[in-house]
Design a protein around this motif. Structure first.
Motif, PDB file in Angstrom:
ATOM      1  N   ASN A   1       0.894  -1.263   0.181  1.00  0.00           N
ATOM      2  CA  ASN A   1      -0.069   0.166   0.041  1.00  0.00           C
ATOM      3  C   ASN A   1       0.855   1.446  -0.142  1.00  0.00           C
ATOM      4  N   LEU A   2       2.135   1.132   0.207  1.00  0.00           N
ATOM      5  CA  LEU A   2       2.995   2.307   0.428  1.00  0.00           C
ATOM      6  C   LEU A   2       3.885   2.498  -0.812  1.00  0.00           C
ATOM      7  N   ILE A   3       3.779   1.605  -1.653  1.00  0.00           N
ATOM      8  CA  ILE A   3       5.010   1.758  -2.766  1.00  0.00           C
ATOM      9  C   ILE A   3       4.670   2.901  -3.881  1.00  0.00           C
ATOM     10  N   GLU A   4       3.463   2.989  -4.048  1.00  0.00           N
ATOM     11  CA  GLU A   4       3.033   4.312  -5.181  1.00  0.00           C
ATOM     12  C   GLU A   4       3.634   5.698  -4.161  1.00  0.00           C
ATOM     13  N   GLU A   5       3.621   5.612  -3.025  1.00  0.00           N
ATOM     14  CA  GLU A   5       4.011   6.945  -2.358  1.00  0.00           C
ATOM     15  C   GLU A   5       5.652   7.276  -2.525  1.00  0.00           C
ATOM     16  N   VAL A   6       6.158   6.199  -2.956  1.00  0.00           N
ATOM     17  CA  VAL A   6       7.702   6.288  -3.184  1.00  0.00           C
ATOM     18  C   VAL A   6       8.218   6.297  -4.510  1.00  0.00           C
ATOM     19  N   LEU A   7       7.404   5.755  -5.299  1.00  0.00           N
ATOM     20  CA  LEU A   7       7.484   5.816  -6.785  1.00  0.00           C
ATOM     21  C   LEU A   7       7.885   6.910  -7.766  1.00  0.00           C
ATOM     22  N   THR A   8       8.910   7.087  -8.280  1.00  0.00           N
ATOM     23  CA  THR A   8       9.177   8.080  -9.149  1.00  0.00           C
ATOM     24  C   THR A   8       9.427   7.610 -10.511  1.00  0.00           C
ATOM     25  N   ASN A   9       9.955   8.810 -11.542  1.00  0.00           N
ATOM     26  CA  ASN A   9       9.939   8.348 -13.062  1.00  0.00           C
ATOM     27  C   ASN A   9      11.386   7.566 -13.126  1.00  0.00           C
ATOM     28  N   ARG A  10      12.306   7.309 -12.159  1.00  0.00           N
ATOM     29  CA  ARG A  10      13.334   6.658 -12.113  1.00  0.00           C
ATOM     30  C   ARG A  10      13.353   5.340 -11.547  1.00  0.00           C
ATOM     31  N   SER A  11      12.146   5.046 -10.984  1.00  0.00           N
ATOM     32  CA  SER A  11      11.914   3.496 -10.231  1.00  0.00           C
ATOM     33  C   SER A  11      11.802   2.500 -11.283  1.00  0.00           C
ATOM     34  N   ARG A  12      12.780   1.483 -11.030  1.00  0.00           N
ATOM     35  CA  ARG A  12      12.833   0.426 -12.300  1.00  0.00           C
ATOM     36  C   ARG A  12      12.531  -0.875 -11.581  1.00  0.00           C
ATOM     37  N   VAL A  13      12.750  -1.324 -10.364  1.00  0.00           N
ATOM     38  CA  VAL A  13      12.711  -2.552  -9.890  1.00  0.00           C
ATOM     39  C   VAL A  13      12.080  -2.662  -8.390  1.00  0.00           C
ATOM     40  N   ILE A  14      11.549  -3.574  -8.025  1.00  0.00           N
ATOM     41  CA  ILE A  14      10.892  -3.842  -6.585  1.00  0.00           C
ATOM     42  C   ILE A  14      11.495  -5.074  -6.482  1.00  0.00           C
ATOM     43  N   ILE A  15      12.229  -5.103  -5.153  1.00  0.00           N
ATOM     44  CA  ILE A  15      12.632  -6.612  -4.499  1.00  0.00           C
ATOM     45  C   ILE A  15      11.735  -6.936  -3.333  1.00  0.00           C
ATOM     46  N   PRO A  16      10.485  -7.796  -3.581  1.00  0.00           N
ATOM     47  CA  PRO A  16       9.996  -8.346  -2.275  1.00  0.00           C
ATOM     48  C   PRO A  16      10.746  -9.195  -1.631  1.00  0.00           C
ATOM     49  N   ILE A  17      10.875  -8.969  -0.386  1.00  0.00           N
ATOM     50  CA  ILE A  17      11.766  -9.989   0.376  1.00  0.00           C
ATOM     51  C   ILE A  17      10.649 -11.067   1.228  1.00  0.00           C
ATOM     52  N   HIS A  18      10.681 -12.278   0.649  1.00  0.00           N
ATOM     53  CA  HIS A  18       9.576 -13.132   1.491  1.00  0.00           C
ATOM     54  C   HIS A  18      10.223 -13.407   2.893  1.00  0.00           C
ATOM     55  N   LEU A  19      10.059 -12.729   3.765  1.00  0.00           N
ATOM     56  CA  LEU A  19      10.838 -12.901   4.894  1.00  0.00           C
ATOM     57  C   LEU A  19       9.978 -14.120   5.787  1.00  0.00           C
ATOM     58  N   PHE A  20      10.981 -14.743   6.362  1.00  0.00           N
ATOM     59  CA  PHE A  20      10.750 -15.666   7.326  1.00  0.00           C
ATOM     60  C   PHE A  20      10.021 -16.915   6.915  1.00  0.00           C
ATOM     61  N   GLY A  21       9.719 -16.864   5.723  1.00  0.00           N
ATOM     62  CA  GLY A  21       8.967 -18.018   5.328  1.00  0.00           C
ATOM     63  C   GLY A  21       7.545 -17.955   4.363  1.00  0.00           C
ATOM     64  N   GLN A  22       7.481 -16.798   4.429  1.00  0.00           N
ATOM     65  CA  GLN A  22       5.797 -16.420   3.606  1.00  0.00           C
ATOM     66  C   GLN A  22       6.115 -15.401   2.768  1.00  0.00           C
ATOM     67  N   VAL A  23       4.999 -15.290   1.858  1.00  0.00           N
ATOM     68  CA  VAL A  23       5.164 -14.799   0.608  1.00  0.00           C
ATOM     69  C   VAL A  23       4.724 -13.327   0.546  1.00  0.00           C
ATOM     70  N   CYS A  24       4.945 -12.058   0.163  1.00  0.00           N
ATOM     71  CA  CYS A  24       4.400 -10.897  -0.076  1.00  0.00           C
ATOM     72  C   CYS A  24       3.285 -11.096  -1.010  1.00  0.00           C
ATOM     73  N   ASP A  25       2.508  -9.715  -1.063  1.00  0.00           N
ATOM     74  CA  ASP A  25       1.209  -9.828  -1.943  1.00  0.00           C
ATOM     75  C   ASP A  25       1.734  -9.583  -3.151  1.00  0.00           C
ATOM     76  N   MET A  26       1.950 -10.836  -3.976  1.00  0.00           N
ATOM     77  CA  MET A  26       2.714 -10.901  -5.292  1.00  0.00           C
ATOM     78  C   MET A  26       1.468 -10.284  -6.505  1.00  0.00           C
ATOM     79  N   GLY A  27       0.140 -10.620  -6.043  1.00  0.00           N
ATOM     80  CA  GLY A  27      -0.856 -10.184  -6.945  1.00  0.00           C
ATOM     81  C   GLY A  27      -0.804  -8.746  -7.264  1.00  0.00           C
ATOM     82  N   ARG A  28      -0.742  -7.923  -6.078  1.00  0.00           N
ATOM     83  CA  ARG A  28      -0.847  -6.631  -6.079  1.00  0.00           C
ATOM     84  C   ARG A  28       0.702  -5.972  -6.420  1.00  0.00           C
ATOM     85  N   LEU A  29       1.742  -6.602  -6.125  1.00  0.00           N
ATOM     86  CA  LEU A  29       2.995  -6.150  -6.661  1.00  0.00           C
ATOM     87  C   LEU A  29       3.086  -6.488  -8.195  1.00  0.00           C
ATOM     88  N   ASN A  30       2.746  -7.629  -8.673  1.00  0.00           N
ATOM     89  CA  ASN A  30       2.651  -7.493 -10.097  1.00  0.00           C
ATOM     90  C   ASN A  30       1.664  -6.631 -10.932  1.00  0.00           C
TER      91      ASN A  30
END
Length: 371
Positions: free
Chosen positions: A119-148
């Motif tokens: 929910n916070l990603i669009e707040e930090v995006l600029t015209n130089r943003s090229r990659v997102i690295i979701p870290i699937h921390l401690f054994g579970q998966v980030c919201d890949m649907g929303r990320l994609n």
């Protein structure tokens, strides 16, 4: 009741690994064949992992950090391009971004799952943003649907850091095979770990596969023809031989981790001073770590008490990434990451813990809070 001194922190307990004989045989085959680098055992393991993840390509490499670097190099980013990284996690991802002359953009995390807050990603995006690295921390998966979705809307690539979540699912898809590229580590204590260093990059994109396979081998597709700047980063044959039988057992071992987590949940759910880990909706959890939250005062006292009773614990992570001296001065505000670093602690969890051992750990936690 078991004796507390038998509790080990990591799952790297060779006496308990029931597939040890298979591993010994696989290592002997490599030694007998004298094929130590880029041999058939590596190709075989890459094929097995590709099939397991239901993806087209897996490229073995030297370690999980190299995997991240290989992935970012293949994307042909320009100096100053921005890479979005969660502020709570291991330092490998921001380290690689800094090495490549890219710009880190921190994103805060969810308080209950510890994962990237999409929910916070669009707040930090600029015209130089090229990659997102979701870290699937401690054994579970980030919201890949929303990320994609976000990646598609803003023409951004997604590089998954799956080092702690191999075998976890996001709505039926395996972690590491959902974004443009997946990366993982085979560090010995990972859910799928070898007996040294190792890693892999994962993709179904043929062009990225060609580029990453070349980058991992000095930028060569053909020997002595260097088409691009690359690395010397190879998964050696002995580690690949060790990983193949362990891959066959991975789902069973992850289920065992889930059973242990369930025992913790059942025995500790009424301890009001503990906040137990939450599972991200849409994801399964393979519990690379079982991470709870307590107040800072309770954390210090509880860890000391457990240590005295022969129970190890760990803090992942004591300093948020955006506060690390190597990565800047913490200009961006990530209050949840700051808070988590003061509250989290991880209890022992690996497939070879017995129910009695977990019961003993829970008993000592309850004793501490009832005193």
């Amino acid at each position: 009741m078991m004796h507390s001194s038998t509790i080990t922190w990591s799952g790297l307990d060779l006496e308990r690994e029931y597939f040890r004989e298979e591993v010994d045989i696989a290592i002997r085959h490599v030694l007998d064949a004298n094929e130590y680098i880029r041999g058939p055992k590596v190709a075989d393991f890459e094929k097995r992992l590709s099939h397991y993840l239901d993806t087209k390509h897996v490229i073995g490499c030297g370690n999980g950090t190299d995997a991240l670097q290989i992935a970012l190099m293949a994307l042909e980013l320009q100096l100053g391009d921005e890479v979005l990284i969660p502020a709570f996690g291991h330092g490998a991802a921001p380290e690689v971004v800094a090495h490549l002359g890219l710009t880190i953009k921190w994103v805060d995390v969810h308080e209950d799952t510890f994962l990237l807050n999409t929910n916070l990603i669009e707040e930090v995006l600029t015209n130089r943003s090229r990659v997102i690295i979701p870290i699937h921390l401690f054994g579970q998966v980030c919201d890949m649907g929303r990320l994609n979705e976000l990646a598609s809307d803003h023409n951004i690539r997604v590089v998954e850091d799956t080092a702690q979540a191999i075998g976890a699912l996001w709505k039926g898809q395996k972690a590491g095979a959902i974004g443009d590229v997946g990366t993982t580590s085979f560090f010995p204590t990972k859910n799928l770990g070898c007996y040294g260093d190792g890693g892999a990059v994962i993709t179904s994109d043929d062009q990225l596969n060609t580029a990453m396979r070349s980058i991992a081998n000095h930028g060569q597709q053909e020997k002595y023809r260097h088409e691009r700047i690359g690395l010397n980063s190879r998964l050696d044959s002995i580690q690949a031989a060790i990983l193949s039988p362990k891959l066959k057992a991975l789902d069973e071992l992850n289920i065992r981790r889930q059973h242990i987590a369930n025992q913790y949940r059942q025995e500790l759910s009424h301890v009001k001073q503990l906040r137990l880990p939450k599972v991200n909706p849409g994801s399964t959890h393979v519990y690379h770590q079982y991470t709870v939250k307590v107040t800072p005062d309770d954390r210090s006292g509880l860890r000391s008490w457990l240590q005295a009773q022969g129970v190890p614990s760990m803090i992942y992570y004591p300093i948020p990434s955006h506060r690390q001296l190597a990565f800047g001065s913490g200009e961006q505000c990530c209050p949840i990451a700051d808070l988590l670093c003061k509250e989290v602690m991880s209890l022992p969890i690996h497939p070879f813990l017995s129910e009695d051992e977990v019961g003993y750990i829970c008993l000592q936690i309850k004793r501490y809070f009832s005193s």
